[in-house]
Write an enzyme that holds these catalytic residues in place. Sequence first.
Site, PDB file in Angstrom:
ATOM      1  N   HIS A 162     -72.548  23.499 -24.406  1.00 23.33           N
ATOM      2  CA  HIS A 162     -72.555  24.342 -25.615  1.00 23.33           C
ATOM      3  C   HIS A 162     -72.316  23.426 -26.828  1.00 23.33           C
ATOM      4  O   HIS A 162     -73.086  22.505 -27.074  1.00 23.33           O
ATOM      5  CB  HIS A 162     -71.498  25.435 -25.431  1.00 23.33           C
ATOM      6  CG  HIS A 162     -71.476  26.511 -26.476  1.00 23.33           C
ATOM      7  ND1 HIS A 162     -72.560  26.836 -27.246  1.00 23.33           N
ATOM      8  CD2 HIS A 162     -70.467  27.340 -26.895  1.00 23.33           C
ATOM      9  CE1 HIS A 162     -72.229  27.830 -28.078  1.00 23.33           C
ATOM     10  NE2 HIS A 162     -70.962  28.140 -27.888  1.00 23.33           N
TER      11      HIS A 162
ATOM     12  N   HIS B 216     -82.673  25.577 -24.088  1.00 22.58           N
ATOM     13  CA  HIS B 216     -81.850  26.679 -24.586  1.00 22.58           C
ATOM     14  C   HIS B 216     -81.804  27.814 -23.571  1.00 22.58           C
ATOM     15  O   HIS B 216     -82.754  28.009 -22.820  1.00 22.58           O
ATOM     16  CB  HIS B 216     -82.393  27.205 -25.927  1.00 22.58           C
ATOM     17  CG  HIS B 216     -81.352  27.962 -26.681  1.00 22.58           C
ATOM     18  ND1 HIS B 216     -81.172  29.314 -26.548  1.00 22.58           N
ATOM     19  CD2 HIS B 216     -80.399  27.542 -27.544  1.00 22.58           C
ATOM     20  CE1 HIS B 216     -80.159  29.680 -27.304  1.00 22.58           C
ATOM     21  NE2 HIS B 216     -79.670  28.642 -27.917  1.00 22.58           N
TER      22      HIS B 216
ATOM     23  N   ARG C 211     -83.358  26.241 -36.153  1.00 21.98           N
ATOM     24  CA  ARG C 211     -82.244  25.501 -36.764  1.00 21.98           C
ATOM     25  C   ARG C 211     -82.581  24.010 -36.778  1.00 21.98           C
ATOM     26  O   ARG C 211     -82.202  23.271 -37.681  1.00 21.98           O
ATOM     27  CB  ARG C 211     -80.945  25.753 -35.988  1.00 21.98           C
ATOM     28  CG  ARG C 211     -80.523  27.213 -35.995  1.00 21.98           C
ATOM     29  CD  ARG C 211     -79.340  27.474 -35.079  1.00 21.98           C
ATOM     30  NE  ARG C 211     -79.641  27.200 -33.679  1.00 21.98           N
ATOM     31  CZ  ARG C 211     -78.764  27.221 -32.687  1.00 21.98           C
ATOM     32  NH1 ARG C 211     -77.504  27.533 -32.953  1.00 21.98           N
ATOM     33  NH2 ARG C 211     -79.116  26.958 -31.445  1.00 21.98           N
TER      34      ARG C 211
ATOM     35  N   ASP D  82     -78.851  20.840 -31.847  1.00 23.86           N
ATOM     36  CA  ASP D  82     -77.891  19.750 -31.737  1.00 23.86           C
ATOM     37  C   ASP D  82     -78.489  18.355 -31.838  1.00 23.86           C
ATOM     38  O   ASP D  82     -77.774  17.413 -32.167  1.00 23.86           O
ATOM     39  CB  ASP D  82     -77.119  19.881 -30.413  1.00 23.86           C
ATOM     40  CG  ASP D  82     -76.244  21.110 -30.423  1.00 23.86           C
ATOM     41  OD1 ASP D  82     -75.589  21.352 -31.455  1.00 23.86           O
ATOM     42  OD2 ASP D  82     -76.237  21.854 -29.426  1.00 23.86           O
TER      43      ASP D  82
HETATM   44  C1  LIG Z   1     -78.758  24.798 -23.189  1.00 27.96           C
HETATM   45  C2  LIG Z   1     -78.816  24.798 -21.679  1.00 27.96           C
HETATM   46  C3  LIG Z   1     -77.380  24.741 -21.125  1.00 27.96           C
HETATM   47  C4  LIG Z   1     -79.479  26.094 -21.196  1.00 27.96           C
HETATM   48  O1  LIG Z   1     -79.349  26.138 -19.794  1.00 27.96           O
HETATM   49  P1  LIG Z   1     -80.180  27.182 -18.921  1.00 27.96           P
HETATM   50  O2  LIG Z   1     -80.183  28.517 -19.585  1.00 27.96           O
HETATM   51  O3  LIG Z   1     -79.657  27.090 -17.532  1.00 27.96           O
HETATM   52  O4  LIG Z   1     -81.639  26.580 -19.056  1.00 27.96           O
HETATM   53  P2  LIG Z   1     -82.832  26.708 -18.015  1.00 27.96           P
HETATM   54  O5  LIG Z   1     -82.900  28.079 -17.442  1.00 27.96           O
HETATM   55  O6  LIG Z   1     -84.036  26.170 -18.696  1.00 27.96           O
HETATM   56  O7  LIG Z   1     -82.357  25.699 -16.877  1.00 27.96           O
HETATM   57  C5  LIG Z   1     -83.096  25.537 -15.683  1.00 27.96           C
HETATM   58  C6  LIG Z   1     -82.806  24.175 -15.129  1.00 27.96           C
HETATM   59  O8  LIG Z   1     -83.282  23.183 -16.069  1.00 27.96           O
HETATM   60  C7  LIG Z   1     -82.230  22.310 -16.406  1.00 27.96           C
HETATM   61  N1  LIG Z   1     -82.298  21.933 -17.804  1.00 27.96           N
HETATM   62  C8  LIG Z   1     -82.392  22.758 -18.879  1.00 27.96           C
HETATM   63  N2  LIG Z   1     -82.345  22.039 -20.017  1.00 27.96           N
HETATM   64  C9  LIG Z   1     -82.221  20.745 -19.644  1.00 27.96           C
HETATM   65  C10 LIG Z   1     -82.090  19.539 -20.374  1.00 27.96           C
HETATM   66  N3  LIG Z   1     -82.028  19.510 -21.698  1.00 27.96           N
HETATM   67  N4  LIG Z   1     -81.977  18.388 -19.672  1.00 27.96           N
HETATM   68  C11 LIG Z   1     -82.018  18.396 -18.324  1.00 27.96           C
HETATM   69  N5  LIG Z   1     -82.119  19.519 -17.585  1.00 27.96           N
HETATM   70  C12 LIG Z   1     -82.213  20.677 -18.250  1.00 27.96           C
HETATM   71  C13 LIG Z   1     -80.970  23.116 -16.154  1.00 27.96           C
HETATM   72  O9  LIG Z   1     -79.839  22.253 -16.021  1.00 27.96           O
HETATM   73  C14 LIG Z   1     -81.324  23.877 -14.913  1.00 27.96           C
HETATM   74  O10 LIG Z   1     -81.230  22.987 -13.824  1.00 27.96           O
HETATM   75  P3  LIG Z   1     -80.611  23.466 -12.400  1.00 27.96           P
HETATM   76  O11 LIG Z   1     -81.429  24.657 -11.997  1.00 27.96           O
HETATM   77  O12 LIG Z   1     -80.773  22.279 -11.522  1.00 27.96           O
HETATM   78  O13 LIG Z   1     -79.189  23.826 -12.680  1.00 27.96           O
HETATM   79  C15 LIG Z   1     -79.653  23.601 -21.155  1.00 27.96           C
HETATM   80  O14 LIG Z   1     -80.925  23.644 -21.722  1.00 27.96           O
HETATM   81  C16 LIG Z   1     -78.990  22.261 -21.445  1.00 27.96           C
HETATM   82  O15 LIG Z   1     -78.140  21.819 -20.675  1.00 27.96           O
HETATM   83  N6  LIG Z   1     -79.393  21.584 -22.565  1.00 27.96           N
HETATM   84  C17 LIG Z   1     -78.776  20.355 -22.966  1.00 27.96           C
HETATM   85  C18 LIG Z   1     -77.438  20.607 -23.616  1.00 27.96           C
HETATM   86  C19 LIG Z   1     -77.612  21.203 -25.000  1.00 27.96           C
HETATM   87  O16 LIG Z   1     -78.367  20.703 -25.817  1.00 27.96           O
HETATM   88  N7  LIG Z   1     -76.854  22.267 -25.262  1.00 27.96           N
HETATM   89  C20 LIG Z   1     -76.870  22.920 -26.565  1.00 27.96           C
HETATM   90  C21 LIG Z   1     -77.669  24.171 -26.564  1.00 27.96           C
HETATM   91  S1  LIG Z   1     -77.827  24.856 -28.164  1.00 27.96           S
END
Ligand SMILES: CC(C)(COP(=O)(O)OP(=O)(O)OC[C@H]1O[C@@H](n2cnc3c(N)ncnc32)[C@H](O)[C@@H]1OP(=O)(O)O)[C@@H](O)C(=O)NCCC(=O)NCCS
Length: 471
Positions: free
Chosen positions: A307, A353, A362, A408
């Site tokens: 987050h 996301h 954003r 971010d």
């Molecule tokens: C934001 C976030 C937590 C959303 O997670 P989510 O809702 O589970 O996203 P998804 O449904 O697309 O995820 C499916 C898979 O892709 C992976 N994934 C999603 N975004 C990813 C990223 N930026 N890098 C690597 N893997 C990613 C997830 O970890 C998940 O893997 P898993 O099934 O092995 O656990 C995720 O995109 C993330 O970790 N992003 C990077 C951190 C970040 O920038 N956070 C700020 C958000 S505003």
Amino acid sequence: MGFLRGITALSNLRSRLGQQTTQLGSLRWLQSQSASDLDLRSQLKDQIPEQQERLKKIKSEYGKVQLGNITVDMVLGGMRGITGLLWEPSLVDPEEGIRLRGLTLPECQKLLPAASPGGEPLAEGLLWLLVTGKVPSKEQAVALSKELQSRSAVPDHVYKGIDSLPVTAHPMTQFVTGVMALQVESEFQKAYEQGMPKSKLWEPAYEDCMNLIARVPAVAAYVYRRLYKDGRAIPADKSLDHAANFSHMLGFDDPKMLESVRLFLLVHSDHEGGNVSGHASHVVASALADPYRAYAAAMNGLAGPLHGLATQEALLWVKSIAKEFGEDVTTEKLKEVVWKTLNSGKVVPGFGHGVLRKTDPRFTCQRKFALKHIPDDPIFQLVLKLQEVVPPILTSLGKVKNPWPNVDILSGVPLNHFGLSEDRYYTVLFGVSRSLGVSAQLIWDRALGLPIERPKSVTLDWLEDYCKKSA
Ligand SMILES: CC(C)(COP(=O)(O)OP(=O)(O)OC[C@H]1O[C@@H](n2cnc3c(N)ncnc32)[C@H](O)[C@@H]1OP(=O)(O)O)[C@@H](O)C(=O)NCCC(=O)NCCS
């Protein structure tokens, strides 16, 4: 007497014999146990792989099974797709992104009063919008600015509380400690203890929220000065607006930095209610915990790397690439770096996301700002390259639902350019921004008399049974 003594002696002998037998029994039982049978951690370690497999199996075989109006996938998938919260200040559309009280970010930039013509919106005007749903006049924004200033004095015990922590404590830990120390002055808690009826609780909630918004910049600035500067707090400048004064207390007075902070507060102010910090504040406040406690809960969630900590992680990551490979790093090298990050088991910060399915507006908003004010900044240039390189790689994983950049990856770049280069501090900046959106909702939580949150949970056993029966 003699008879009694005889009885006591007999009973003592029997009890000693009994103890010995029990001890012998326990000893035999102990000897039959292996070391791991007696160790809770080892027991857990044995169970975990089995339960993980079970969870996976339930997901793959029964994910689409209905549980009332929702599916098993939703129960196991972090409640994705369940509409279950009321949140007034903003709404996120998966395709379009955030609207603050119905306005897109560019509309906010156009319509909200600014410090100077054509500049970024004043945080006070934004707060007015988030709380009331109406675009304020400049006079209303200025009046609110004065109100916040009149509430901004931070009691000394707050700084003492922060000082009691080692300087090595994460800035978010220091910040949240300061927030909890502010709680001592909660009007809400006092009013509740005095028996104020529920229908009136929005009034002390308003008092706490306004005091909190007015005070967190000084607390955050204190943490910054303590950790990275000479430790002396810079007094507030009452001629400045909320965001500019925050920048001033941090130690930055360049007019472009003030604009960067105003933009930062705008884009991070709110992102509807289901994100970790929003939801945490909402659930805690639903138990009629006061706004300080609710906001502190939000901040603890914000400190998670998936987050708000992603702001820190993204800036650290981009700067480490620049340091290792230089700012002119080739596309091929960047691809390697992204794969290395993924292969090390980490996520690529600043991409993806939970709700959005397009590039985060954003991000777009900050990109526009950077193109205008810091087009040649090397870190910005690197982010532009990453914007091209990362999405195809994430897409190729086949599981990422949104491979596009989020807020971010860019949010630290302008502030970093103007001198705020301490990456670990960035989540605190995010937290100060979130005080606006979270507080706006906390007032409405009490004004609408929303009830205590209590969703139903189930166990794996229950779920498996249910799925088998349904099948
Ligand atoms: C934001 C976030 C937590 C959303 O997670 P989510 O809702 O589970 O996203 P998804 O449904 O697309 O995820 C499916 C898979 O892709 C992976 N994934 C999603 N975004 C990813 C990223 N930026 N890098 C690597 N893997 C990613 C997830 O970890 C998940 O893997 P898993 O099934 O092995 O656990 C995720 O995109 C993330 O970790 N992003 C990077 C951190 C970040 O920038 N956070 C700020 C958000 S505003």
